[in-house]
Design a protein around this motif. Structure first.
Motif, PDB file in Angstrom:
ATOM      1  N   LEU A  18      14.067  30.478  26.750  1.00  0.00           N
ATOM      2  CA  LEU A  18      14.373  29.074  26.498  1.00  0.00           C
ATOM      3  C   LEU A  18      14.677  28.893  25.022  1.00  0.00           C
ATOM      4  CD1 LEU A  18      11.467  27.324  28.481  1.00  0.00           C
ATOM      5  CD2 LEU A  18      13.793  27.776  29.270  1.00  0.00           C
ATOM      6  N   ASN A  19      15.470  27.877  24.707  1.00  0.00           N
ATOM      7  CA  ASN A  19      15.677  27.583  23.294  1.00  0.00           C
ATOM      8  C   ASN A  19      14.533  26.708  22.781  1.00  0.00           C
ATOM      9  OD1 ASN A  19      16.256  24.757  23.634  1.00  0.00           O
ATOM     10  ND2 ASN A  19      18.402  25.226  24.083  1.00  0.00           N
ATOM     11  N   HIS A  20      14.533  26.485  21.519  1.00  0.00           N
ATOM     12  CA  HIS A  20      13.491  25.731  20.814  1.00  0.00           C
ATOM     13  C   HIS A  20      13.210  24.384  21.498  1.00  0.00           C
ATOM     14  CE1 HIS A  20      12.874  22.632  17.659  1.00  0.00           C
ATOM     15  NE2 HIS A  20      12.083  23.519  17.092  1.00  0.00           N
ATOM     16  N   ASP A  21      14.255  23.596  21.744  1.00  0.00           N
ATOM     17  CA  ASP A  21      14.075  22.267  22.345  1.00  0.00           C
ATOM     18  C   ASP A  21      13.527  22.361  23.771  1.00  0.00           C
ATOM     19  OD1 ASP A  21      15.063  21.275  19.981  1.00  0.00           O
ATOM     20  OD2 ASP A  21      16.913  20.471  20.831  1.00  0.00           O
ATOM     21  N   GLU A  22      13.993  23.361  24.519  1.00  0.00           N
ATOM     22  CA  GLU A  22      13.516  23.528  25.902  1.00  0.00           C
ATOM     23  C   GLU A  22      12.030  23.893  25.939  1.00  0.00           C
ATOM     24  OE1 GLU A  22      17.633  25.096  28.055  1.00  0.00           O
ATOM     25  OE2 GLU A  22      16.403  26.516  26.916  1.00  0.00           O
ATOM     26  N   VAL A  23      11.598  24.729  25.014  1.00  0.00           N
ATOM     27  CA  VAL A  23      10.173  25.089  24.936  1.00  0.00           C
ATOM     28  C   VAL A  23       9.354  23.841  24.635  1.00  0.00           C
ATOM     29  CG1 VAL A  23       8.429  26.329  23.575  1.00  0.00           C
ATOM     30  CG2 VAL A  23      10.517  27.510  24.294  1.00  0.00           C
ATOM     31  N   LEU A  24       9.789  23.089  23.635  1.00  0.00           N
ATOM     32  CA  LEU A  24       9.057  21.879  23.254  1.00  0.00           C
ATOM     33  C   LEU A  24       9.044  20.854  24.382  1.00  0.00           C
ATOM     34  CD1 LEU A  24      10.217  21.528  19.540  1.00  0.00           C
ATOM     35  CD2 LEU A  24       8.070  22.477  20.413  1.00  0.00           C
ATOM     36  N   LYS A  25      10.154  20.743  25.111  1.00  0.00           N
ATOM     37  CA  LYS A  25      10.232  19.796  26.236  1.00  0.00           C
ATOM     38  C   LYS A  25       9.252  20.186  27.336  1.00  0.00           C
ATOM     39  CE  LYS A  25      12.433  16.601  28.829  1.00  0.00           C
ATOM     40  NZ  LYS A  25      11.478  15.579  29.179  1.00  0.00           N
ATOM     41  N   LYS A  26       9.244  21.462  27.683  1.00  0.00           N
ATOM     42  CA  LYS A  26       8.350  21.952  28.732  1.00  0.00           C
ATOM     43  C   LYS A  26       6.893  21.672  28.374  1.00  0.00           C
ATOM     44  CE  LYS A  26       8.212  25.934  31.716  1.00  0.00           C
ATOM     45  NZ  LYS A  26       9.346  26.041  32.529  1.00  0.00           N
ATOM     46  N   MET A  27       6.547  21.909  27.128  1.00  0.00           N
ATOM     47  CA  MET A  27       5.172  21.704  26.689  1.00  0.00           C
ATOM     48  C   MET A  27       4.822  20.214  26.605  1.00  0.00           C
ATOM     49  SD  MET A  27       4.895  24.778  23.895  1.00  0.00           S
ATOM     50  CE  MET A  27       3.133  24.556  23.623  1.00  0.00           C
ATOM     51  N   ALA A  28       5.731  19.423  26.043  1.00  0.00           N
ATOM     52  CA  ALA A  28       5.497  17.976  25.947  1.00  0.00           C
ATOM     53  C   ALA A  28       5.397  17.358  27.340  1.00  0.00           C
ATOM     54  CB  ALA A  28       6.616  17.318  25.138  1.00  0.00           C
ATOM     55  N   ASP A  29       6.226  17.837  28.263  1.00  0.00           N
ATOM     56  CA  ASP A  29       6.166  17.342  29.643  1.00  0.00           C
ATOM     57  C   ASP A  29       4.799  17.605  30.264  1.00  0.00           C
ATOM     58  OD1 ASP A  29       8.745  16.395  29.511  1.00  0.00           O
ATOM     59  OD2 ASP A  29       9.616  17.956  30.795  1.00  0.00           O
ATOM     60  N   GLN A  30       4.223  18.770  29.975  1.00  0.00           N
ATOM     61  CA  GLN A  30       2.900  19.105  30.506  1.00  0.00           C
ATOM     62  C   GLN A  30       1.862  18.105  29.995  1.00  0.00           C
ATOM     63  OE1 GLN A  30       2.074  21.082  32.838  1.00  0.00           O
ATOM     64  NE2 GLN A  30      -0.132  21.154  32.657  1.00  0.00           N
ATOM     65  N   LEU A  31       1.942  17.761  28.731  1.00  0.00           N
ATOM     66  CA  LEU A  31       1.016  16.781  28.161  1.00  0.00           C
ATOM     67  C   LEU A  31       1.262  15.384  28.746  1.00  0.00           C
ATOM     68  CD1 LEU A  31       1.034  17.921  24.422  1.00  0.00           C
ATOM     69  CD2 LEU A  31      -0.808  18.239  26.090  1.00  0.00           C
ATOM     70  N   GLN A  32       2.531  15.065  28.969  1.00  0.00           N
ATOM     71  CA  GLN A  32       2.868  13.730  29.478  1.00  0.00           C
ATOM     72  C   GLN A  32       2.446  13.564  30.941  1.00  0.00           C
ATOM     73  OE1 GLN A  32       6.870  12.468  28.719  1.00  0.00           O
ATOM     74  NE2 GLN A  32       6.516  10.442  29.557  1.00  0.00           N
ATOM     75  N   VAL A  33       2.646  14.587  31.746  1.00  0.00           N
ATOM     76  CA  VAL A  33       2.243  14.539  33.157  1.00  0.00           C
ATOM     77  C   VAL A  33       0.750  14.228  33.272  1.00  0.00           C
ATOM     78  CG1 VAL A  33       1.833  16.054  35.158  1.00  0.00           C
ATOM     79  CG2 VAL A  33       4.078  15.974  34.100  1.00  0.00           C
ATOM     80  N   LYS A  34      -0.027  14.781  32.350  1.00  0.00           N
ATOM     81  CA  LYS A  34      -1.478  14.565  32.355  1.00  0.00           C
ATOM     82  C   LYS A  34      -1.859  13.199  31.768  1.00  0.00           C
ATOM     83  CE  LYS A  34      -2.893  18.837  33.403  1.00  0.00           C
ATOM     84  NZ  LYS A  34      -4.075  19.268  34.092  1.00  0.00           N
ATOM     85  N   GLY A  35      -0.882  12.505  31.182  1.00  0.00           N
ATOM     86  CA  GLY A  35      -1.152  11.204  30.587  1.00  0.00           C
ATOM     87  C   GLY A  35      -1.694  11.265  29.174  1.00  0.00           C
ATOM     88  N   TYR A  36      -1.671  12.441  28.555  1.00  0.00           N
ATOM     89  CA  TYR A  36      -2.231  12.600  27.221  1.00  0.00           C
ATOM     90  C   TYR A  36      -1.325  12.054  26.122  1.00  0.00           C
ATOM     91  CZ  TYR A  36      -5.322  15.808  29.691  1.00  0.00           C
ATOM     92  OH  TYR A  36      -6.211  16.370  30.580  1.00  0.00           O
ATOM     93  N   VAL A  37      -0.009  12.017  26.410  1.00  0.00           N
ATOM     94  CA  VAL A  37       0.942  11.529  25.403  1.00  0.00           C
ATOM     95  C   VAL A  37       1.866  10.469  26.005  1.00  0.00           C
ATOM     96  CG1 VAL A  37       0.885  13.700  24.107  1.00  0.00           C
ATOM     97  CG2 VAL A  37       2.647  13.363  25.854  1.00  0.00           C
ATOM     98  N   LYS A  38       2.470   9.692  25.127  1.00  0.00           N
ATOM     99  CA  LYS A  38       3.386   8.628  25.530  1.00  0.00           C
ATOM    100  C   LYS A  38       4.798   9.176  25.725  1.00  0.00           C
ATOM    101  CE  LYS A  38       0.536   5.401  23.012  1.00  0.00           C
ATOM    102  NZ  LYS A  38       0.331   4.622  21.828  1.00  0.00           N
ATOM    103  N   ASP A  39       5.660   8.361  26.301  1.00  0.00           N
ATOM    104  CA  ASP A  39       7.070   8.740  26.482  1.00  0.00           C
ATOM    105  C   ASP A  39       7.730   9.096  25.150  1.00  0.00           C
ATOM    106  OD1 ASP A  39       6.694   8.113  29.143  1.00  0.00           O
ATOM    107  OD2 ASP A  39       7.852   6.262  29.091  1.00  0.00           O
ATOM    108  N   SER A  40       7.237   8.519  24.095  1.00  0.00           N
ATOM    109  CA  SER A  40       7.825   8.722  22.764  1.00  0.00           C
ATOM    110  C   SER A  40       7.440  10.067  22.141  1.00  0.00           C
ATOM    111  CB  SER A  40       7.368   7.591  21.838  1.00  0.00           C
ATOM    112  OG  SER A  40       5.935   7.586  21.738  1.00  0.00           O
ATOM    113  N   TYR A  41       6.519  10.787  22.771  1.00  0.00           N
ATOM    114  CA  TYR A  41       5.985  12.017  22.165  1.00  0.00           C
ATOM    115  C   TYR A  41       7.062  13.093  21.972  1.00  0.00           C
ATOM    116  CZ  TYR A  41       2.947  16.034  21.320  1.00  0.00           C
ATOM    117  OH  TYR A  41       2.342  17.146  20.775  1.00  0.00           O
ATOM    118  N   TYR A  42       7.795  13.429  23.034  1.00  0.00           N
ATOM    119  CA  TYR A  42       8.800  14.500  22.913  1.00  0.00           C
ATOM    120  C   TYR A  42       9.864  14.154  21.862  1.00  0.00           C
ATOM    121  CZ  TYR A  42      12.762  17.520  23.891  1.00  0.00           C
ATOM    122  OH  TYR A  42      13.817  18.378  23.755  1.00  0.00           O
TER     123      TYR A  42
END
Length: 153
Positions: A18-42
């Motif tokens: 994955l490229n840099h942005d894809e890695v960050l998206k995958k990880m941010a999505d994991q946090l967002q699915v759990k409700g730990y971060v807001k939509d604005s996080y990624y």
């Protein structure tokens, strides 16, 4: 330090390239699915990486520590990405230089001073390159979690 949520589900072993942005998206999505971060996080993570890159050159296994402003976080948490195929991140100390990163420790913290304390803990982990090697060569999510937990929590 605020209470930090971190469990096995927050360890992502990423086999595909994955490229840099894809890695960050995958990880941010994991946090967002759990409700730990807001939509604005990624978007905030991407913007911060452009202005203040988080890749750390270690002369062995390089690490990135993406994080952003606490306004984008609901609950303190960590997501760890173990990249089986390195991904390029800009260096923290030389933003124009790209380095191959294999371990990403994404921080979602709720206290303003929390980043400094957690960054110090992450640096403690990174300085033990034998441990970092064992993490990136492992495919056992529970084992990776247990190892990282000792250093960060």
């Amino acid at each position: 330090m605020d209470s930090i949520h971190f469990d096995e589900t927050q360890v992502l072993i990423i086999d595909e390239k994955l490229n840099h942005d894809e890695v960050l998206k995958k990880m941010a999505d994991q946090l967002q699915v759990k409700g730990y971060v807001k939509d604005s996080y990624y978007p905030a993570i991407i913007e911060r990486e452009k202005n203040y890159p988080t890749g750390l050159f270690t002369e062995a296994i390089n690490v990135a520590i993406p994080h952003c402003d606490i306004a984008n976080v609901n609950q303190g948490s960590i997501c760890v990405g173990v990249l089986k195929q390195p991904t390029q991140f800009a260096r923290m100390d030389e933003p124009d230089v790209m380095i191959d990163v294999q371990l990403v420790v994404m921080l979602a913290l709720t206290l303003p001073h929390g980043h400094i304390e957690m960054l110090q803990k992450v640096v403690g982990l990174i300085q033990n390159q034998d441990v970092v090697k064992s993490i990136v060569h492992s495919s056992n999510q529970k084992e990776i979690y247990e190892t990282i937990k000792k250093y960060l929590l």
